[in-house]
Write an enzyme that holds these catalytic residues in place. Structure first.
Site, PDB file in Angstrom:
ATOM      1  CE  LYS A  54      19.745  59.366  55.966  1.00  0.00           C
ATOM      2  NZ  LYS A  54      18.596  59.504  55.047  1.00  0.00           N
ATOM      3  CD  GLN A  98      14.872  59.707  55.420  1.00  0.00           C
ATOM      4  OE1 GLN A  98      15.929  60.335  55.366  1.00  0.00           O
ATOM      5  NE2 GLN A  98      14.820  58.410  55.200  1.00  0.00           N
ATOM      6  CG  ASP A 121      18.908  61.686  49.148  1.00  0.00           C
ATOM      7  OD1 ASP A 121      19.611  60.770  49.614  1.00  0.00           O
ATOM      8  OD2 ASP A 121      17.902  62.142  49.712  1.00  0.00           O
TER       9      ASP A 121
HETATM   10  N1  GUN Z   1      14.436  56.769  52.363  1.00  0.00           N
HETATM   11  C1  GUN Z   1      15.064  55.569  52.307  1.00  0.00           C
HETATM   12  N2  GUN Z   1      16.320  55.709  51.825  1.00  0.00           N
HETATM   13  C2  GUN Z   1      16.487  57.026  51.572  1.00  0.00           C
HETATM   14  C3  GUN Z   1      17.575  57.785  51.069  1.00  0.00           C
HETATM   15  O1  GUN Z   1      18.658  57.280  50.731  1.00  0.00           O
HETATM   16  N3  GUN Z   1      17.363  59.133  50.967  1.00  0.00           N
HETATM   17  C4  GUN Z   1      16.186  59.703  51.308  1.00  0.00           C
HETATM   18  N4  GUN Z   1      16.071  61.022  51.140  1.00  0.00           N
HETATM   19  N5  GUN Z   1      15.162  59.023  51.771  1.00  0.00           N
HETATM   20  C5  GUN Z   1      15.313  57.693  51.905  1.00  0.00           C
END
Ligand code: GUN
Length: 294
Positions: A54, A98, A121
Site C-alpha cells: 500500500k 492494519q 477503510d
Molecule cells: N486486513 C485485511 N484486509 C484489510 C483491510 O481492508 N483493511 C485493513 N485495515 N486491514 C485489513
C-alpha cells in the site's frame, strides 16, 4: 463453455492511472497532497506485505504517506494516542490500522477512534451505517473493488441472483448491502458456516462471490454454467514445485470451474490489486473533500 478472465491487475492499473492524473491536477490547483497514515502492529507477515504494498502505491501515485510500526505488546492507550494525533494532522486524509490486531487490543475501540472523515477503510460504525442506508460515505476497499470489477467488466447485476459465501464485516456484509441497493438491484443471498446445503444455493447464482478463507472450497459442481465468479480468497498452500514452498490460491478451485463459468477472477491478480486501488481512491476523495467536505 469458454470462460473469460476478469483481469483485476489490468483494471486496477487503469484506476491507479486515473487517480495519478487526478492527483497531479489536485496538487497543481490546490497544493493539497493526498496523505495516508498506516499503522502496523506486531509481526504478522501478511500484514507487513500488505502495508508495504500500500505504501508503494502511495509513492507511485504521488501521495504523501507515513507508516508507524508498533510492537506486538503496545498498549491500547498508546495506539489510541497515535490515532488521535493523526486525527488532528492536516497532512493526513486517511488513516489505516492494519487488521488483525493482537488479541489484547479491542479492534472495535480502535476503529471507532479513527476520525470518520479520515476512515478510508470504511470500518467506522458511522460509515458502515451510512453505507447501509445509501448515504455518502467511505466504502470499504475490498467491497468497493468488487463493485468496480463488476462495473468495468460489464457484468449486469440488475435482478441477478448474487450468492455471497462468507459474512465478515470486511467483505460479506458490506458487499451484500451494496448489491441490494437500487443502483445494483441484485437479489442477494449470504451463506456462512452454518448454512445448510450450500451447493443448492450457489448453483442458483448468476454471480458468486467467495470470501470464506478456505482454499479451493468452491468446485465446478457448486456453480451454474455461465456464472460470474469473484474470488476474494487469498490462501497459502504447500507447493513443492515453488521456490518458496507454497503458492497462493483462492477460495474457488480455479482449474475446476474454468470452462464452466462465464467469467472468473484469478488469484493472485483478481480482487487483491483492486483493494489497494480503491484505498487510493478513497484517500484521494477524502483529500478533495468529496465525502465529508474539507
Ligand atoms: N486486513 C485485511 N484486509 C484489510 C483491510 O481492508 N483493511 C485493513 N485495515 N486491514 C485489513
Amino acid at each position: 463453455m469458454s470462460s473469460k478472465i476478469i483481469d483485476g491487475k489490468a483494471i486496477s492499473s487503469q484506476i491507479k492511472s486515473e487517480i495519478k492524473t487526478e492527483t497531479e491536477v489536485l496538487i497543481s490547483e490546490t497544493g493539497i497532497i493526498p496523505g495516508l497514515a498506516f499503522i502496523l502492529v506486531g509481526e504478522n507477515p501478511a500484514s507487513k506485505v500488505y502495508v508495504k504494498n500500500k505504501g508503494k502505491s502511495c509513492e507511485e501515485l504521488g501521495f504523501y504517506s507515513v507508516t508507524e510500526t508498533l510492537p506486538e505488546d503496545v498498549t491500547e492507550a498508546e495506539l489510541l494516542r497515535l490515532i488521535h494525533n493523526f486525527n488532528k494532522d492536516g497532512k493526513i486524509h486517511g488513516i489505516l490500522v492494519q487488521l488483525p490486531l493482537p488479541s489484547h487490543i479491542s479492534e472495535q475501540i480502535i476503529l471507532e477512534a479513527i476520525d470518520v472523515k479520515r476512515d478510508v477503510d470504511g470500518f467506522h460504525p458511522l460509515n458502515v451505517g451510512r453505507m447501509v442506508i445509501g448515504e455518502k460515505c467511505f466504502i470499504p476497499c475490498t467491497p468497493f473493488g468488487i463493485i468496480e470489477l463488476l462495473r468495468r467488466s460489464n457484468v449486469d447485476t440488475q435482478g441477478k441472483n448474487v450468492v455471497i459465501i462468507g459474512r465478515s464485516n470486511i467483505v460479506g456484509k458490506p458487499v451484500a448491502n451494496l448489491l441490494i441497493q437500487k443502483e445494483f438491484n441484485a437479489t442477494v443471498t449470504v451463506c456462512h458456516s452454518k448454512t445448510k446445503d450450500i451447493k443448492s444455493i450457489t448453483s442458483n447464482a448468476d454471480i458468486l462471490i467467495a470470501a470464506i478463507g478456505k482454499a479451493n472450497f468452491v468446485k465446478a459442481d457448486f456453480i451454474k454454467e455461465g456464472c460470474v465468479i469473484i474470488d476474494v480468497g487469498i490462501n497459502r498452500i504447500e507447493d513443492a514445485e515453488s521456490k518458496t514452498g507454497y503458492k497462493l490460491v483462492g477460495d474457488v478451485d480455479y482449474e475446476d470451474c474454468f470452462g464452466k463459468c462465464g467469467k472468473i477472477t484469478p488469484v493472485p491478480g483478481g480482487v487483491g490489486p483492486m483493494t489497494i486501488a480503491m484505498l487510493m481512491r478513497n484517500t484521494l476523495d477524502s483529500a478533495k473533500g468529496l465525502i465529508y467536505g474539507q
